[in-house]
Design an enzyme around this catalytic site. Structure first.
Site, PDB file in Angstrom:
ATOM      1  N   ARG A 100       0.817  -1.214   0.000  1.00 53.79           N
ATOM      2  CA  ARG A 100       0.000   0.000   0.000  1.00 53.79           C
ATOM      3  C   ARG A 100       0.853   1.267   0.000  1.00 53.79           C
ATOM      4  O   ARG A 100       0.459   2.287  -0.565  1.00 53.79           O
ATOM      5  CB  ARG A 100      -0.942  -0.001   1.203  1.00 53.79           C
ATOM      6  CG  ARG A 100      -2.132  -0.921   0.962  1.00 53.79           C
ATOM      7  CD  ARG A 100      -3.073  -0.931   2.139  1.00 53.79           C
ATOM      8  NE  ARG A 100      -4.362  -1.474   1.738  1.00 53.79           N
ATOM      9  CZ  ARG A 100      -5.258  -1.967   2.591  1.00 53.79           C
ATOM     10  NH1 ARG A 100      -4.996  -1.989   3.870  1.00 53.79           N
ATOM     11  NH2 ARG A 100      -6.397  -2.427   2.144  1.00 53.79           N
ATOM     12  N   GLY A 121      -6.962  -6.123   1.193  1.00 51.20           N
ATOM     13  CA  GLY A 121      -5.634  -5.967   1.764  1.00 51.20           C
ATOM     14  C   GLY A 121      -4.951  -7.300   1.994  1.00 51.20           C
ATOM     15  O   GLY A 121      -3.804  -7.510   1.580  1.00 51.20           O
ATOM     16  N   GLY A 137     -12.888  -3.736   0.917  1.00 53.42           N
ATOM     17  CA  GLY A 137     -14.245  -3.263   1.211  1.00 53.42           C
ATOM     18  C   GLY A 137     -14.734  -2.297   0.149  1.00 53.42           C
ATOM     19  O   GLY A 137     -15.873  -2.390  -0.324  1.00 53.42           O
ATOM     20  N   LYS A 163     -14.041 -11.564   7.166  1.00 45.53           N
ATOM     21  CA  LYS A 163     -15.093 -10.584   7.484  1.00 45.53           C
ATOM     22  C   LYS A 163     -16.416 -11.130   6.951  1.00 45.53           C
ATOM     23  O   LYS A 163     -16.983 -10.640   5.971  1.00 45.53           O
ATOM     24  CB  LYS A 163     -14.766  -9.239   6.857  1.00 45.53           C
ATOM     25  CG  LYS A 163     -13.531  -8.591   7.475  1.00 45.53           C
ATOM     26  CD  LYS A 163     -13.180  -7.306   6.757  1.00 45.53           C
ATOM     27  CE  LYS A 163     -11.848  -6.770   7.225  1.00 45.53           C
ATOM     28  NZ  LYS A 163     -11.253  -5.849   6.245  1.00 45.53           N
TER      29      LYS A 163
HETATM   30  P1  ADP Z   1      -9.272  -9.135   2.669  1.00 46.10           P
HETATM   31  O1  ADP Z   1      -8.386  -8.246   3.502  1.00 46.10           O
HETATM   32  O2  ADP Z   1      -8.560  -9.708   1.487  1.00 46.10           O
HETATM   33  O3  ADP Z   1     -10.566  -8.473   2.302  1.00 46.10           O
HETATM   34  P2  ADP Z   1     -10.305 -10.429   5.044  1.00 46.10           P
HETATM   35  O4  ADP Z   1      -9.777  -9.304   5.852  1.00 46.10           O
HETATM   36  O5  ADP Z   1     -11.772 -10.603   4.986  1.00 46.10           O
HETATM   37  O6  ADP Z   1      -9.676 -10.408   3.560  1.00 46.10           O
HETATM   38  O7  ADP Z   1      -9.757 -11.824   5.622  1.00 46.10           O
HETATM   39  C1  ADP Z   1      -8.385 -12.142   5.703  1.00 46.10           C
HETATM   40  C2  ADP Z   1      -8.132 -13.083   6.845  1.00 46.10           C
HETATM   41  O8  ADP Z   1      -9.012 -14.184   6.805  1.00 46.10           O
HETATM   42  C3  ADP Z   1      -6.740 -13.668   6.832  1.00 46.10           C
HETATM   43  O9  ADP Z   1      -6.010 -13.117   7.898  1.00 46.10           O
HETATM   44  C4  ADP Z   1      -6.971 -15.184   7.000  1.00 46.10           C
HETATM   45  O10 ADP Z   1      -6.091 -15.755   7.954  1.00 46.10           O
HETATM   46  C5  ADP Z   1      -8.407 -15.228   7.501  1.00 46.10           C
HETATM   47  N1  ADP Z   1      -9.085 -16.507   7.236  1.00 46.10           N
HETATM   48  C6  ADP Z   1      -9.210 -17.157   6.061  1.00 46.10           C
HETATM   49  N2  ADP Z   1      -9.854 -18.320   6.214  1.00 46.10           N
HETATM   50  C7  ADP Z   1     -10.166 -18.424   7.524  1.00 46.10           C
HETATM   51  C8  ADP Z   1     -10.830 -19.423   8.307  1.00 46.10           C
HETATM   52  N3  ADP Z   1     -11.303 -20.534   7.758  1.00 46.10           N
HETATM   53  N4  ADP Z   1     -10.966 -19.187   9.627  1.00 46.10           N
HETATM   54  C9  ADP Z   1     -10.483 -18.063  10.173  1.00 46.10           C
HETATM   55  N5  ADP Z   1      -9.849 -17.082   9.494  1.00 46.10           N
HETATM   56  C10 ADP Z   1      -9.683 -17.269   8.174  1.00 46.10           C
HETATM   57 MG    MG Z   2      -8.430  -7.721   5.584  1.00 48.98          MG
END
Ligand code: ADP
Ligand code: MG
Length: 399
Positions: free
Chosen positions: A35, A356, A380, A200
């Protein structure tokens, strides 16, 4: 839409730039500087135009008060290295240090203000509280440039309210992001496949509603899987679960069937009895998605699912991927995410990675960023754009 050229001659002008510098830290070590690198071109362009550049950004989720764990100081150092010029750091956002730092800038100099979320006015739901903080920020500058794509979906002081108070423009990063996302919403080449994962869960479940009207296929991984599996009547042990979303998931499955949209859920899952902590060697076990043991939790999609997702992606002409398939930070649970990332690099068409953690995963797993059509800095924000929602930080620039 107005880019920074619309602000006229910037020589000697103080320009406040909202960037997204919310990088993952391990202590004060930056573990992924994506970033910061993405923010450099706009900051450099402003400095080269002779502006006195004042960068504002947030880090993490401090509670509206200073918290050294969320200081942007390490980011100032890295930003300076990438810009190839020193970056002055103000130890507050609108206080004495900020005022003195901005006053000391010469034309072409760059300063970074301390974490904007150390002030409760930044994220307040009260328009007056936010507005009054935005007024203080606005006093530090003659113009505003919005370049933090990861926050344009937030109605926050440094994103929205400050733009009401200064001549404002869209930075190059935000403009480029919006450009790519438009290509996903206006007549995308088909099949259009969306991959959703991450943690999330409730945020992302909301997105599915809208995507069912747009995508041809929806691949579900990450923490969202378990609410779907439970909704289908399977036990999910200690996996991430949103009990109050079970009906929503069922409705999506029915609706998808009616609309001819395929929702692909994993058929096998990598489980362990504990969430990885570093204190214990992970003990990954692959089980059928329909037979997650009661004492275990799902931490990645299994190899069979990874292959099925890759096969679905191989036929796609347009792909949007948000959210890792598992806890990719730990090698034992990174293979599902790797399979999806790998498949995206072979897509014959437009492939977009948003989020992210998803973007960090791509880099952490050693993929060449150039192999993807676009890696978005905002998860988001890109999801809300794809949903067709108005982004406050964009709308305010288009008034
Ligand atoms: P992004 O930032 O790409 O939008 P999120 O913030 O929603 O993605 O989620 C990222 C996190 O989700 C990572 O830190 C990962 O470890 C976690 N994650 C993925 N699968 C699982 C799971 N089955 N249980 C708990 N956490 C998970
Ligand atoms: Mg995230």
């Amino acid at each position: 839409m107005s880019g920074i050229d619309s602000l006229g001659d910037l020589r000697g002008k103080r320009v406040l730039v909202r960037s997204d510098l919310n990088v993952p830290l391990d202590g004060d070590r930056i573990t992924d500087d994506g970033r910061i690198r993405a923010s450099v071109p706009t900051i450099r362009a402003l400095a080269e135009a002779g502006a006195r550049v004042v960068v504002t950004a947030h880090l993490g989720r401090p509670k509206g008060a200073p918290d050294p764990a969320y200081s942007l100081r390490p980011v100032a150092g890295r930003l300076g290295e990438l810009l190839g010029r020193p970056v002055a750091f103000a130890t507050d956002t609108v206080g004495e240090s900020a005022t003195a730092t901005v006053e000391s800038l010469a034309d072409g100099d760059v300063a970074l203000l301390e974490n904007v979320r150390f002030n409760e006015g930044e994220t307040s739901k009260d328009d007056d509280v936010r507005g009054s903080f935005a007024g203080q920020l606005a006093q530090l500058a003659d113009a505003f440039v919005s370049d933090g794509f990861g926050v344009v979906h937030r109605k926050q002081a440094s994103v929205y309210d400050v733009a009401l108070r200064l001549p404002s423009a869209m930075g190059g990063l935000v403009a480029a992001e919006i450009d790519v996302l438009r290509r996903l919403t206006v007549d995308p080449a088909r099949p259009y496949v969306v991959v959703l994962g991450g943690s999330k869960v409730s945020d992302k479940l909301g997105v599915i509603d809208n995507l069912l009207g747009k995508a041809d296929k929806l691949l579900i991984g990450g923490g969202m899987v378990y609410t779907f599996l439970k909704a289908q009547g399977h036990e999910v042990g200690k996996s991430l679960l949103e009990e109050d979303q079970l009906d929503t998931c069922l409705r999506y499955l029915t609706e998808a069937a009616e609309r001819g949209v395929e929702i692909l859920l994993p058929t096998d899952i990598v489980v362990d009895t504990e969430f990885p902590s570093g204190e214990r060697e992970p003990q990954p076990v692959v089980v059928p998605a329909s037979a997650i043991p009661g004492d275990s939790l799902g931490l990645d999609i299994g190899p069979e699912s990874g292959a099925a997702f890759a096969a679905a992606l191989a036929e796609a002409k347009t792909v949007f991927w948000n959210g890792p398939m598992g806890v990719f930070e730990v090698a034992a649970f990174a293979e599902g995410t790797r399979a999806v990332a790998e498949a995206l690099t072979h897509v014959d068409g437009l492939s977009v990675v948003g989020g992210g953690d998803s973007a960090a995963a791509v880099r952490a797993l050693g993929f060449d960023e150039a192999a993807f059509g676009h890696i978005s800095t905002g998860g988001g924000a890109s999801l809300e754009f794809l949903e067709g929602k108005e982004l406050p930080g964009i709308a305010v620039l288009e008034r």
